[in-house]
Structures are given as C-alpha cells and as structure tokens.
Design a protein around this motif. Sequence first.
Motif, mmCIF file in Angstrom:
data_model
loop_
_atom_site.group_PDB
_atom_site.id
_atom_site.type_symbol
_atom_site.label_atom_id
_atom_site.label_comp_id
_atom_site.label_asym_id
_atom_site.label_seq_id
_atom_site.Cartn_x
_atom_site.Cartn_y
_atom_site.Cartn_z
ATOM 1 N N ARG A 36 108.722 33.807 67.171
ATOM 2 C CA ARG A 36 107.949 34.146 65.980
ATOM 3 C C ARG A 36 106.479 33.982 66.318
ATOM 4 N N VAL A 37 105.671 34.836 65.751
ATOM 5 C CA VAL A 37 104.219 34.694 65.853
ATOM 6 C C VAL A 37 103.754 34.133 64.517
ATOM 7 N N LEU A 38 103.129 32.958 64.568
ATOM 8 C CA LEU A 38 102.721 32.248 63.361
ATOM 9 C C LEU A 38 101.217 32.014 63.371
ATOM 10 N N VAL A 39 100.647 31.884 62.193
ATOM 11 C CA VAL A 39 99.231 31.542 62.069
ATOM 12 C C VAL A 39 99.059 30.085 62.481
ATOM 13 N N ASP A 40 98.050 29.817 63.281
ATOM 14 C CA ASP A 40 97.822 28.474 63.819
ATOM 15 C C ASP A 40 97.110 27.609 62.788
ATOM 16 N N THR A 41 97.899 26.954 61.925
ATOM 17 C CA THR A 41 97.364 26.057 60.906
ATOM 18 C C THR A 41 97.777 24.623 61.245
ATOM 19 N N PRO A 42 97.140 23.634 60.653
ATOM 20 C CA PRO A 42 97.546 22.244 60.907
ATOM 21 C C PRO A 42 99.004 21.975 60.528
ATOM 22 N N GLU A 43 99.486 22.643 59.469
ATOM 23 C CA GLU A 43 100.881 22.445 59.055
ATOM 24 C C GLU A 43 101.839 22.959 60.120
ATOM 25 N N VAL A 44 101.560 24.140 60.647
ATOM 26 C CA VAL A 44 102.417 24.725 61.679
ATOM 27 C C VAL A 44 102.329 23.892 62.956
ATOM 28 N N ARG A 45 101.135 23.441 63.311
ATOM 29 C CA ARG A 45 100.959 22.601 64.496
ATOM 30 C C ARG A 45 101.772 21.314 64.385
ATOM 31 N N GLY A 46 101.812 20.720 63.204
ATOM 32 C CA GLY A 46 102.601 19.505 63.000
ATOM 33 C C GLY A 46 104.079 19.756 63.183
ATOM 34 N N MET A 47 104.553 20.896 62.690
ATOM 35 C CA MET A 47 105.963 21.250 62.858
ATOM 36 C C MET A 47 106.280 21.481 64.332
ATOM 37 N N ILE A 48 105.366 22.133 65.042
ATOM 38 C CA ILE A 48 105.562 22.385 66.480
ATOM 39 C C ILE A 48 105.592 21.067 67.246
ATOM 40 N N ASN A 49 104.690 20.153 66.918
ATOM 41 C CA ASN A 49 104.656 18.855 67.605
ATOM 42 C C ASN A 49 105.932 18.062 67.381
#
Length: 60
Positions: A36-49
């Motif tokens: 998936r291509v997602l917008v790089d937001t702090p919320e998405v970054r937290g989920m990725i981490n």
Amino acid sequence: MSANVKVTLVKSVIGTQQAHRDTVKGLGLRKLNSSRVLVDTPEVRGMINKVSYLLKVEAA
C-alpha cells in the motif's frame, strides 16, 4: 505536497499478538507481499514502527 511511503507485508501475521494483527489490518495490508502507498503522517509512522518486523518500508 505530502510525502508518501510504500509498505509491504513480508512476514506472516500468524503467531503474532492480536494488536499487531489489527495494526497490519489498519494499514490496509491483507495477504503476504501485499503493498500500500500511504501518506507519511505521524499516525502511520507509529503503526509502521509497531509492526516494523513484519514490513518492508520504502519511499514512494
């Protein structure tokens, strides 16, 4: 313009914690090697981490 990030599920969620499975589902990933291509937001970054051991992350 907002930056995007491409995430790919490279390891199975079988045997992982329920919260981690829910996070992968929240990222929109279903099957192994799905991307998936997602917008790089702090919320998405937290989920990725949180589930980084299951994912491959690239700039998109």
